[in-house]
Design an enzyme around this catalytic site. Sequence first.
Site, mmCIF file in Angstrom:
data_model
loop_
_atom_site.group_PDB
_atom_site.id
_atom_site.type_symbol
_atom_site.label_atom_id
_atom_site.label_comp_id
_atom_site.label_asym_id
_atom_site.label_seq_id
_atom_site.Cartn_x
_atom_site.Cartn_y
_atom_site.Cartn_z
ATOM 1 N N ARG A 1 17.568 61.161 100.366
ATOM 2 C CA ARG A 1 18.342 61.447 101.574
ATOM 3 C C ARG A 1 18.152 60.293 102.540
ATOM 4 O O ARG A 1 17.367 59.381 102.315
ATOM 5 C CB ARG A 1 18.004 62.811 102.190
ATOM 6 C CG ARG A 1 16.581 63.293 102.156
ATOM 7 C CD ARG A 1 15.588 62.494 102.944
ATOM 8 N NE ARG A 1 15.974 62.338 104.336
ATOM 9 C CZ ARG A 1 15.522 61.399 105.138
ATOM 10 N NH1 ARG A 1 14.647 60.502 104.694
ATOM 11 N NH2 ARG A 1 15.913 61.311 106.382
ATOM 12 N N ALA B 1 20.962 58.069 105.169
ATOM 13 C CA ALA B 1 22.259 57.458 104.856
ATOM 14 C C ALA B 1 22.164 56.242 103.911
ATOM 15 O O ALA B 1 22.835 56.208 102.870
ATOM 16 C CB ALA B 1 22.966 57.100 106.154
ATOM 17 N N ASP C 1 23.967 58.269 110.681
ATOM 18 C CA ASP C 1 24.652 58.554 109.411
ATOM 19 C C ASP C 1 26.094 58.050 109.389
ATOM 20 O O ASP C 1 26.639 57.774 108.333
ATOM 21 C CB ASP C 1 24.618 60.059 109.133
ATOM 22 C CG ASP C 1 23.224 60.458 108.698
ATOM 23 O OD1 ASP C 1 22.363 60.654 109.573
ATOM 24 O OD2 ASP C 1 22.976 60.513 107.486
ATOM 25 N N ASN D 1 24.126 61.692 113.720
ATOM 26 C CA ASN D 1 22.766 61.629 113.168
ATOM 27 C C ASN D 1 22.248 63.067 113.103
ATOM 28 O O ASN D 1 22.934 64.012 113.508
ATOM 29 C CB ASN D 1 21.864 60.737 114.041
ATOM 30 C CG ASN D 1 20.541 60.427 113.352
ATOM 31 O OD1 ASN D 1 20.521 59.989 112.192
ATOM 32 N ND2 ASN D 1 19.432 60.648 114.019
#
Length: 351
Positions: free
Chosen positions: A50, A52, A241, A251
Amino acid sequence: MNEKLFTVRLSQDEKAVEILDQTLLPNTIKYLRLEKAEDIYEAIFKLRVRGAPAIGVAAGFGMYVLAQQIPDEDYDVMLSCMERAGAYLNSSRPTAVNLSFAVKRMLKVVYDHTGLIKPELLPLLRVECMAIYNEDRAMCRAISENGLTLVKSGDGILTHCNAGALAATEYGTGLGTLLLGKELGYEFKVYSDETRPLLQGARLTSFELDHAGIDVTLVCDNAASLLMKQGKINTCFVGCDRVAANGDTANKIGTRSVAINAKYHGIPFYVFCPSSTIDFGCKSGDDIVIEERNGDEIKQLFFEKPSAPDGVKCFNPAFDVTDAELITAIITERGIARYPYTESLAKLFLR
Ligand code: MRU
């Protein structure tokens, strides 16, 4: 991460994506070998890998691994299988743009080489996924160096979620400045929001910073404003993100509250952002799709017994969007952008 721990890589035989299973941290260090499309999808969906940039790197390697399994050499078969694999991986999580960015880059290799057969395409796809990985490392390093111009040794820093090496490669983004600074002799006092509901701050950030010998204190998410009022926070560092062209930033859920608190207390709020996370196709945060996850993550996942009655509704958005005007600066590998971001980001990346 140091040499012994890595977040995501291509296996030595190049037939699998290898990841550190982050759902087991900090208690268990376990690596997974992902060969099938379903396994790569599941690992991203379940947040085993995980953050981004790390998701993008995993998808790039995944596309290469899956390309090798296509049972035909013909270009048209390659193209349709790759498109299917890309659409499938891309559907695992919607918010972090790095995922679609990496998938698009791998597909572009196929589009740009019409007529090539599988043995000719594979080396090109390999080069591309390695480039995605290596570029991420270089971007993280440059972002970390740029971030160091904004802090001094001794600063108190609040961080939300995990934007370190576990979320990317090597230094990471939001924590990169801290990790690099530590190597260069800076001493920071970091407060890590635990980051409900999946506890990335507790399980990952405190683990990662502690592992690097950085002074880290874990706090509940709702302790942020008290810490700010007490004067313990000099700056806030977060990753992202997806950053829209105007600087609105998606985010981890709760980031926006940190930014609002910081603005109220006159504390700089910095977003650390590789160019692979900027989506110039999104004009503003209104265009960003926010992932909604299962409510059991809120009331069940980390408790021995459910924390709320059976049947109680839960709303579990994984991200929020911080308004551009709340962000003091966006730190990228090309330099530091300041509000208004439509101009400053375009100046760094589009001209
Ligand atoms: O749901 P996650 O754990 O993938 O969310 C991650 C974040 O929100 C990070 O802050 C972001 O991806 C930046 S990572 C360098």
